[in-house]
Design a protein around this motif. Structure first.
Motif, mmCIF file in Angstrom:
data_model
loop_
_atom_site.group_PDB
_atom_site.id
_atom_site.type_symbol
_atom_site.label_atom_id
_atom_site.label_comp_id
_atom_site.label_asym_id
_atom_site.label_seq_id
_atom_site.Cartn_x
_atom_site.Cartn_y
_atom_site.Cartn_z
ATOM 1 N N PRO A 110 -13.965 5.886 -7.049
ATOM 2 C CA PRO A 110 -15.418 5.850 -6.812
ATOM 3 C C PRO A 110 -15.968 7.129 -6.171
ATOM 4 O O PRO A 110 -17.119 7.487 -6.404
ATOM 5 N N ASN A 111 -15.139 7.841 -5.404
ATOM 6 C CA ASN A 111 -15.614 9.083 -4.785
ATOM 7 C C ASN A 111 -15.488 10.287 -5.713
ATOM 8 O O ASN A 111 -15.786 11.411 -5.328
ATOM 9 N N GLY A 112 -15.017 10.061 -6.955
ATOM 10 C CA GLY A 112 -14.904 11.141 -7.937
ATOM 11 C C GLY A 112 -13.539 11.776 -8.006
ATOM 12 O O GLY A 112 -13.262 12.533 -8.935
ATOM 13 N N ASP A 113 -12.675 11.513 -7.032
ATOM 14 C CA ASP A 113 -11.324 12.066 -7.049
ATOM 15 C C ASP A 113 -10.516 11.447 -8.188
ATOM 16 O O ASP A 113 -10.777 10.320 -8.609
ATOM 17 N N LEU A 114 -9.544 12.203 -8.674
ATOM 18 C CA LEU A 114 -8.664 11.714 -9.721
ATOM 19 C C LEU A 114 -7.302 11.381 -9.150
ATOM 20 O O LEU A 114 -6.814 12.060 -8.238
ATOM 21 N N ARG A 115 -6.680 10.358 -9.708
ATOM 22 C CA ARG A 115 -5.295 10.013 -9.394
ATOM 23 C C ARG A 115 -4.566 9.819 -10.720
ATOM 24 O O ARG A 115 -5.155 9.386 -11.706
ATOM 25 N N ILE A 116 -3.294 10.149 -10.715
ATOM 26 C CA ILE A 116 -2.459 10.004 -11.901
ATOM 27 C C ILE A 116 -1.264 9.164 -11.503
ATOM 28 O O ILE A 116 -0.584 9.468 -10.514
ATOM 29 N N ARG A 117 -1.030 8.092 -12.242
ATOM 30 C CA ARG A 117 0.146 7.265 -11.964
ATOM 31 C C ARG A 117 1.398 8.066 -12.290
ATOM 32 O O ARG A 117 1.461 8.765 -13.296
ATOM 33 N N ARG A 118 2.412 7.935 -11.453
ATOM 34 C CA ARG A 118 3.691 8.608 -11.676
ATOM 35 C C ARG A 118 4.247 8.225 -13.053
ATOM 36 O O ARG A 118 4.716 9.077 -13.785
ATOM 37 N N THR A 119 4.145 6.950 -13.416
ATOM 38 C CA THR A 119 4.678 6.502 -14.707
ATOM 39 C C THR A 119 3.919 7.139 -15.870
ATOM 40 O O THR A 119 4.532 7.519 -16.868
ATOM 41 N N ASP A 120 2.599 7.290 -15.741
ATOM 42 C CA ASP A 120 1.815 7.934 -16.800
ATOM 43 C C ASP A 120 2.196 9.401 -16.949
ATOM 44 O O ASP A 120 2.298 9.915 -18.069
ATOM 45 N N LEU A 121 2.415 10.079 -15.828
ATOM 46 C CA LEU A 121 2.829 11.482 -15.896
ATOM 47 C C LEU A 121 4.208 11.603 -16.531
ATOM 48 O O LEU A 121 4.421 12.461 -17.397
ATOM 49 N N ASP A 122 5.136 10.735 -16.151
ATOM 50 C CA ASP A 122 6.483 10.773 -16.721
ATOM 51 C C ASP A 122 6.461 10.496 -18.224
ATOM 52 O O ASP A 122 7.143 11.183 -18.996
ATOM 53 N N HIS A 123 5.673 9.526 -18.657
ATOM 54 C CA HIS A 123 5.559 9.225 -20.096
ATOM 55 C C HIS A 123 4.930 10.389 -20.837
ATOM 56 O O HIS A 123 5.360 10.734 -21.945
ATOM 57 N N THR A 149 0.824 -1.201 0.000
ATOM 58 C CA THR A 149 0.000 0.000 0.000
ATOM 59 C C THR A 149 0.861 1.254 0.000
ATOM 60 O O THR A 149 0.568 2.218 -0.700
ATOM 61 N N VAL A 150 1.943 1.266 0.759
ATOM 62 C CA VAL A 150 2.830 2.426 0.816
ATOM 63 C C VAL A 150 3.475 2.656 -0.544
ATOM 64 O O VAL A 150 3.508 3.777 -1.040
ATOM 65 N N ILE A 151 3.964 1.607 -1.165
ATOM 66 C CA ILE A 151 4.590 1.739 -2.480
ATOM 67 C C ILE A 151 3.567 2.199 -3.502
ATOM 68 O O ILE A 151 3.834 3.081 -4.306
ATOM 69 N N ARG A 152 2.379 1.629 -3.460
ATOM 70 C CA ARG A 152 1.339 1.986 -4.417
ATOM 71 C C ARG A 152 0.924 3.449 -4.251
ATOM 72 O O ARG A 152 0.711 4.155 -5.225
ATOM 73 N N SER A 153 0.816 3.944 -3.017
ATOM 74 C CA SER A 153 0.385 5.321 -2.807
ATOM 75 C C SER A 153 1.416 6.315 -3.335
ATOM 76 O O SER A 153 1.071 7.391 -3.783
ATOM 77 N N ARG A 154 2.694 5.979 -3.286
ATOM 78 C CA ARG A 154 3.721 6.858 -3.831
ATOM 79 C C ARG A 154 3.669 6.887 -5.354
ATOM 80 O O ARG A 154 4.061 7.856 -5.963
ATOM 81 N N ALA A 155 3.197 5.803 -5.948
ATOM 82 C CA ALA A 155 3.129 5.715 -7.396
ATOM 83 C C ALA A 155 1.919 6.458 -7.951
ATOM 84 O O ALA A 155 1.833 6.689 -9.143
ATOM 85 N N MET A 156 0.983 6.837 -7.078
ATOM 86 C CA MET A 156 -0.225 7.541 -7.492
ATOM 87 C C MET A 156 -0.183 8.972 -6.956
ATOM 88 O O MET A 156 0.050 9.186 -5.777
ATOM 89 N N LEU A 157 -0.400 9.916 -7.834
ATOM 90 C CA LEU A 157 -0.377 11.323 -7.450
ATOM 91 C C LEU A 157 -1.792 11.883 -7.425
ATOM 92 O O LEU A 157 -2.627 11.508 -8.246
ATOM 93 N N THR A 158 -2.029 12.795 -6.506
ATOM 94 C CA THR A 158 -3.315 13.487 -6.484
ATOM 95 C C THR A 158 -3.301 14.570 -7.553
ATOM 96 O O THR A 158 -2.244 14.959 -8.061
ATOM 97 N N LEU A 159 -4.473 15.059 -7.864
ATOM 98 C CA LEU A 159 -4.579 16.135 -8.851
ATOM 99 C C LEU A 159 -3.826 17.376 -8.373
ATOM 100 O O LEU A 159 -3.144 18.035 -9.158
ATOM 101 N N ALA A 160 -3.911 17.670 -7.082
ATOM 102 C CA ALA A 160 -3.209 18.832 -6.536
ATOM 103 C C ALA A 160 -1.695 18.692 -6.699
ATOM 104 O O ALA A 160 -1.006 19.656 -7.044
#
Length: 65
Positions: free
Chosen positions: A43-56, A3-14
């Protein structure tokens, strides 16, 4: 630990907006025009962006100069 590794790989919109130095409305405009990095809508409507997707996404916009 996963979970810790996964949360670092996902960025919030902010976090993404801060890193790109753009406003939230600019990001939503890019998203509406399909010019933003791939997003995951939670499901709550918030967006997340994978670090790898942003880098690509940034690599694709890099100037070849």
């Amino acid at each position: 630990m996963t979970t810790v590794i996964r949360s670092r790989a996902m960025l919030t919109l902010a976090e993404v907006c801060e890193e790109l130095a753009v406003s939230r409305s600019t990001f939503y405009d890019w998203r509406a025009k399909r010019r933003a990095p791939r997003c995951i809508k939670l499901p709550n409507g918030d967006l997340r962006i994978r670090r790898t997707d942003l880098d690509h996404w940034l690599d694709d916009r890099e100037d070849a100069a």
